[in-house]
Write a protein that holds these residues in place. Structure first.
Motif, PDB file in Angstrom:
ATOM      1  N   PHE A   1       0.818  -1.207   0.000  1.00 42.43           N
ATOM      2  CA  PHE A   1       0.000   0.000   0.000  1.00 42.43           C
ATOM      3  C   PHE A   1       0.857   1.265   0.000  1.00 42.43           C
ATOM      4  O   PHE A   1       0.334   2.350  -0.238  1.00 42.43           O
ATOM      5  N   LEU A   2       2.129   1.133   0.317  1.00 41.85           N
ATOM      6  CA  LEU A   2       3.037   2.273   0.209  1.00 41.85           C
ATOM      7  C   LEU A   2       3.751   2.150  -1.137  1.00 41.85           C
ATOM      8  O   LEU A   2       4.779   1.507  -1.253  1.00 41.85           O
ATOM      9  N   SER A   3       3.168   2.764  -2.149  1.00 42.97           N
ATOM     10  CA  SER A   3       3.720   2.647  -3.492  1.00 42.97           C
ATOM     11  C   SER A   3       5.036   3.397  -3.596  1.00 42.97           C
ATOM     12  O   SER A   3       5.396   4.204  -2.734  1.00 42.97           O
ATOM     13  N   GLU A   4       5.756   3.132  -4.680  1.00 45.42           N
ATOM     14  CA  GLU A   4       7.055   3.772  -4.881  1.00 45.42           C
ATOM     15  C   GLU A   4       6.959   5.290  -4.944  1.00 45.42           C
ATOM     16  O   GLU A   4       7.777   5.981  -4.323  1.00 45.42           O
ATOM     17  N   PRO A   5       5.978   5.883  -5.663  1.00 48.44           N
ATOM     18  CA  PRO A   5       5.873   7.351  -5.627  1.00 48.44           C
ATOM     19  C   PRO A   5       5.620   7.906  -4.235  1.00 48.44           C
ATOM     20  O   PRO A   5       6.141   8.969  -3.880  1.00 48.44           O
ATOM     21  N   VAL A   6       4.832   7.191  -3.419  1.00 47.33           N
ATOM     22  CA  VAL A   6       4.556   7.662  -2.063  1.00 47.33           C
ATOM     23  C   VAL A   6       5.832   7.644  -1.224  1.00 47.33           C
ATOM     24  O   VAL A   6       6.140   8.615  -0.513  1.00 47.33           O
ATOM     25  N   VAL A   7       6.589   6.551  -1.295  1.00 50.16           N
ATOM     26  CA  VAL A   7       7.806   6.437  -0.484  1.00 50.16           C
ATOM     27  C   VAL A   7       8.840   7.474  -0.917  1.00 50.16           C
ATOM     28  O   VAL A   7       9.466   8.150  -0.073  1.00 50.16           O
ATOM     29  N   LYS A   8       9.032   7.639  -2.221  1.00 48.67           N
ATOM     30  CA  LYS A   8      10.034   8.597  -2.685  1.00 48.67           C
ATOM     31  C   LYS A   8       9.630  10.034  -2.368  1.00 48.67           C
ATOM     32  O   LYS A   8      10.470  10.861  -1.983  1.00 48.67           O
ATOM     33  N   ALA A   9       8.359  10.363  -2.530  1.00 52.56           N
ATOM     34  CA  ALA A   9       7.907  11.708  -2.187  1.00 52.56           C
ATOM     35  C   ALA A   9       8.005  11.950  -0.687  1.00 52.56           C
ATOM     36  O   ALA A   9       8.347  13.063  -0.247  1.00 52.56           O
ATOM     37  N   LEU A  10       7.728  10.912   0.106  1.00 55.10           N
ATOM     38  CA  LEU A  10       7.842  11.044   1.558  1.00 55.10           C
ATOM     39  C   LEU A  10       9.275  11.345   1.966  1.00 55.10           C
ATOM     40  O   LEU A  10       9.535  12.271   2.760  1.00 55.10           O
TER      41      LEU A  10
ATOM     42  N   PHE B   1      -4.607   9.179  -1.057  1.00 54.61           N
ATOM     43  CA  PHE B   1      -4.715   9.650  -2.446  1.00 54.61           C
ATOM     44  C   PHE B   1      -4.309   8.553  -3.423  1.00 54.61           C
ATOM     45  O   PHE B   1      -4.928   8.396  -4.483  1.00 54.61           O
ATOM     46  N   SER B   2      -3.291   7.779  -3.084  1.00 53.29           N
ATOM     47  CA  SER B   2      -2.874   6.681  -3.950  1.00 53.29           C
ATOM     48  C   SER B   2      -3.983   5.644  -4.082  1.00 53.29           C
ATOM     49  O   SER B   2      -4.256   5.141  -5.182  1.00 53.29           O
ATOM     50  N   MET B   3      -4.648   5.309  -2.969  1.00 54.40           N
ATOM     51  CA  MET B   3      -5.759   4.365  -3.031  1.00 54.40           C
ATOM     52  C   MET B   3      -6.931   4.932  -3.833  1.00 54.40           C
ATOM     53  O   MET B   3      -7.601   4.204  -4.579  1.00 54.40           O
ATOM     54  N   MET B   4      -7.177   6.230  -3.695  1.00 51.26           N
ATOM     55  CA  MET B   4      -8.273   6.844  -4.448  1.00 51.26           C
ATOM     56  C   MET B   4      -8.013   6.811  -5.946  1.00 51.26           C
ATOM     57  O   MET B   4      -8.943   6.652  -6.743  1.00 51.26           O
ATOM     58  N   THR B   5      -6.755   6.970  -6.346  1.00 47.60           N
ATOM     59  CA  THR B   5      -6.460   6.885  -7.779  1.00 47.60           C
ATOM     60  C   THR B   5      -6.745   5.490  -8.325  1.00 47.60           C
ATOM     61  O   THR B   5      -7.223   5.349  -9.463  1.00 47.60           O
ATOM     62  N   VAL B   6      -6.468   4.466  -7.498  1.00 46.44           N
ATOM     63  CA  VAL B   6      -6.776   3.097  -7.932  1.00 46.44           C
ATOM     64  C   VAL B   6      -8.278   2.917  -8.106  1.00 46.44           C
ATOM     65  O   VAL B   6      -8.759   2.356  -9.101  1.00 46.44           O
ATOM     66  N   ILE B   7      -9.050   3.414  -7.131  1.00 46.58           N
ATOM     67  CA  ILE B   7     -10.510   3.288  -7.205  1.00 46.58           C
ATOM     68  C   ILE B   7     -11.057   4.061  -8.399  1.00 46.58           C
ATOM     69  O   ILE B   7     -11.929   3.581  -9.130  1.00 46.58           O
ATOM     70  N   CYS B   8     -10.542   5.278  -8.602  1.00 46.84           N
ATOM     71  CA  CYS B   8     -11.029   6.089  -9.725  1.00 46.84           C
ATOM     72  C   CYS B   8     -10.695   5.440 -11.064  1.00 46.84           C
ATOM     73  O   CYS B   8     -11.502   5.493 -12.008  1.00 46.84           O
ATOM     74  N   ARG B   9      -9.524   4.813 -11.170  1.00 43.66           N
ATOM     75  CA  ARG B   9      -9.175   4.177 -12.436  1.00 43.66           C
ATOM     76  C   ARG B   9     -10.059   2.968 -12.726  1.00 43.66           C
ATOM     77  O   ARG B   9     -10.328   2.656 -13.879  1.00 43.66           O
ATOM     78  N   THR B  10     -10.499   2.254 -11.689  1.00 49.64           N
ATOM     79  CA  THR B  10     -11.422   1.138 -11.917  1.00 49.64           C
ATOM     80  C   THR B  10     -12.791   1.630 -12.370  1.00 49.64           C
ATOM     81  O   THR B  10     -13.522   0.887 -13.036  1.00 49.64           O
TER      82      THR B  10
END
Length: 685
Positions: free
Chosen positions: A217-226, A507-516
């Motif tokens: 659940f901690l995607s690569e963009p999230v970890v790098k931005a963090l 926000f990362s989870m919401m993007t997954v839901i929106c793409r579905t």
């Protein structure tokens, strides 16, 4: 051909009509039931009553207990103590020298870096040395990452320091006596250790529940931005130490901007001596970092710029008496030996639980991602759940020795690999270096200026700042991932690290839901001269069979997508109020004059369906029956089919309407429409 398909083959003349370069056999359409009959698993034995099952369960448990006494216990020991697996295969002549050199090199860097990160945690520098010893020793025994270097990490130190400053604030009076200062430091050390204890306990709980999958659940963009946003926090938080200003640490939302405002206000009171020391230190450290990166392949071992800077600054401060003449803040006396084991104050655990949870998640995510990178590079595997155990035990046990939270670090891991490290044995050599400082070399750091430690903190953030160079490439690859990166970074910088992490994950989870929910349903057509069905918009040469509609819905069918699924099917089939007279955005114009008599739903893209989505399919089946449309389902996986069956699909359709592929369903539809379609071939390669 013998076997169950032997009766389904055609004559040689019909087989040659397929015009395939491979040898082929024609067959009849296969329904799901027929496929299970021919190729499915054997029928399960009927369940026995509970009374008759009880002795069988008892015998099974006896066998498991018997296995645990011998081979089972040994397998468990091998799984939980990785050195038992890799140490017998250790190549002493080829690897020992590399592990020794790499371990000593990393250990030398751990000494100044540990003291520097202790300042971020708001505890005395010596506790950074403790955190650079115990966690490394424990991870060497329990970790599965052969090239991973653990210890103090700037992001965790910053998060822990914010919790310590909030829970144990410095009195507003400012001037504290020596005894009051010692009491304040003792309380802060206890709070930092309690945070480490809480995060370790949470990771052990995750290990017991086998929640290593949570790291996904901690995607690569999230970890790098963090980490990039936290690096900016580290830079701003070290400005008072660089300028010789005694300012209270800002915490909470907008702390970065509050610190900048306080520094700009107090800038006239900055110390020229400490400002000079900081400038000279950065002038030495930054070029050395750049040289180590550019000439990584040519240097036998990286240049220890931090160690050189520590030695030069300590000698300069001692010979010039900078601490007494210009009031330069120095590290002071480092206590020799180790602290007595002390259980953290358990009464503090409810207060620090909200801080321990994000620290545990960041620890596991960063450490697992780093371990996976080098495991893939050097062709071995890691166990995420064993990593949870290793880092959980590491934080839990080290907290008993007044250590603050720790994890794998990017800088020292890269240094370990560049210096020739091969296994976890390098960690033991690092521990020897830190141990020598704790036992004998501690007094030599008495005159080390704290401004130098602040410069080491800033220079260690170099790689995290340079992660922003990947943004143009990320924009080119995926705009959604770019948006996740930017939203997380802005949230971390604007709010704080904890809230920024939460915003990034949500926000990362919401993007997954929106793409579905934005997936388009694809209408399939027949490729001329073949039995292949492709989306109609891919080519104008695809044929749409009159009276037949083949639809593919490539997304999970659950409560959030059921409405979209219903609207799309209503439009394509002309059901309900939304007919084909009102075109759907992004769809092809309808050119078929004949009404739809058969519809095939390709379920190959539906990976799962919940109860709401399954009921939508059942309702659609009823509406198709009322409209005189025959509904066929194709390529429905076992999990989705089981869910559909439980909500009553087989009360609306017969097993002959469930097919194993679109080609089989289309062939059946051709027969139903009394059309001549392509033969279905079994291809033998």
């Amino acid at each position: 051909m013998s076997g169950p398909l032997g009766s389904m083959t055609c004559s040689g003349r019909e087989a040659s009509a397929c015009k395939s370069p491979l040898s082929t056999r024609l067959r009849e359409p296969l329904t799901h039931a027929r496929f299970q009959q021919l190729f499915g698993v054997a029928e399960q034995e009927p369940e026995l009553p509970a009374e008759s099952c009880l002795p069988q369960q008892c015998r099974r448990w006896r066998r498991r207990v018997g296995a645990c006494s011998g081979q089972g216990a040994w397998r468990l020991l091998l799984a939980r103590l990785p050195p038992l697996r890799w140490l017998p295969q250790y190549r002493w002549r080829a690897w020992l020298l590399g592990d020794a050199v790499a371990g000593v090199t990393v250990g030398i860097v751990h000494v100044p870096q540990g003291m520097a990160f202790a300042l971020l945690t708001s505890v005395p520098p010596v506790f950074g040395l403790y955190t650079s010893f115990f966690p490394i020793l424990i991870y060497s025994l329990l970790g599965t990452g052969r090239h991973l270097s653990t210890g103090t990490f700037a992001v965790l130190s910053l998060m822990t320091g914010s919790a310590v400053e909030r829970l144990v604030p410095e009195p507003f009076a400012g001037n504290l006596s020596g005894i009051e200062r010692e009491q304040l430091e003792a309380q802060r050390v206890g709070t930092a250790a309690a945070v480490a204890f809480g995060s370790g306990a949470l990771m052990l709980g995750m290990f017991v529940l086998r929640l290593g999958v949570l790291s996904t659940f901690l995607s690569e963009p999230v970890v790098k931005a963090l980490t990039s946003g936290a690096a900016l926090h580290v830079l701003v938080s070290q400005l008072p130490s660089l300028l010789g200003l005694s300012l209270p640490r800002q915490i909470g939302c907008f702390s970065l901007f509050k610190t900048l405002a306080a520094v700009l206000t107090a800038l006239p009171q900055s110390s020229p001596a400490e400002l000079t020391i900081s400038a000279l230190s950065l002038a030495l450290l930054m070029p050395v970092k750049e040289l180590n990166v550019r000439f990584r392949d040519r240097l036998p071992t990286p240049i220890p710029g931090e160690v050189v800077m520590v030695l030069l600054a300590s000698v300069l401060c001692f010979t010039s008496s900078l601490d007494t003449r210009y009031n330069v803040q120095v590290v002071g006396l480092l206590p020799g030996g180790f602290p007595q084991p002390l259980l953290p104050n358990l009464a503090e655990l409810p207060r620090i639980l909200a801080d321990s949870l994000p620290i545990a998640l960041v620890t596991f995510a960063v450490s697992t991602s780093l371990a996976s990178i080098y495991a893939d590079k050097y062709s071995y595997s890691i166990d995420p759940n064993q990593e949870l155990l290793a880092h959980g035990v590491s934080n839990l046990i080290s907290s008993l020795f007044s250590c603050f939270p720790n994890s794998a670090t990017l800088a020292t891991t890269s240094l370990l690999v560049d210096a020739g490290g091969n296994t976890q044995l390098a960690g033991l050599f690092s521990c020897m270096v830190v141990l020598s400082v704790l036992l004998w070399l501690g007094p030599f750091f008495y005159y080390l200026p704290k401004a130098v430690l602040a410069c080491i903190n800033i220079s260690s953030m170099r790689q995290m700042f340079f992660q922003m160079q990947e943004l143009p490439q990320l924009w080119h690859i995926s705009r959604v991932d770019f948006a996740v990166w930017m939203v997380t970074w802005v949230a971390v910088v604007t709010l704080n690290v904890d809230l920024g992490l939460a915003v990034g994950v949500i926000f990362s989870m919401m993007t997954v839901i929106c793409r579905t929910q934005r997936v388009q349903c694809l209408a399939l057509g027949l490729a001329e001269g073949t039995e292949l069905y492709r989306p109609l918009r891919e080519s104008h040469k695809l044929l749409q069979v009159p009276g037949l509609c083949i639809l593919s819905y490539p997304t999970p069918l659950y409560f959030a997508t059921r409405g979209q699924f219903r609207q799309i099917l209503e439009w394509h089939l002309g059901l309900g109020e939304r007919s084909k007279e009102s075109p759907m955005p992004g769809s092809l114009p309808d050119k078929a004059a004949e009404p739809i008599r058969v519809v095939i739903l390709d379920f190959s893209g539906i990976t799962f369906a919940d109860a709401a989505g399954a009921r939508e399919v059942v309702q659609l089946t009823s509406r198709c029956q009322d409209a005189g449309i025959c509904l066929l389902l194709a390529q429905c996986n076992a999990l989705v089919l089981e869910t559909l069956t439980r909500v009553g699909l087989l009360d609306r359709v017969t097993p002959e309407q469930l097919f194993v592929s679109v080609q089989d369903a289309a062939a059946h539809a051709m027969e139903r429409l009394e059309l001549t379609g392509p033969k279905i071939c079994t291809v033998w390669i």
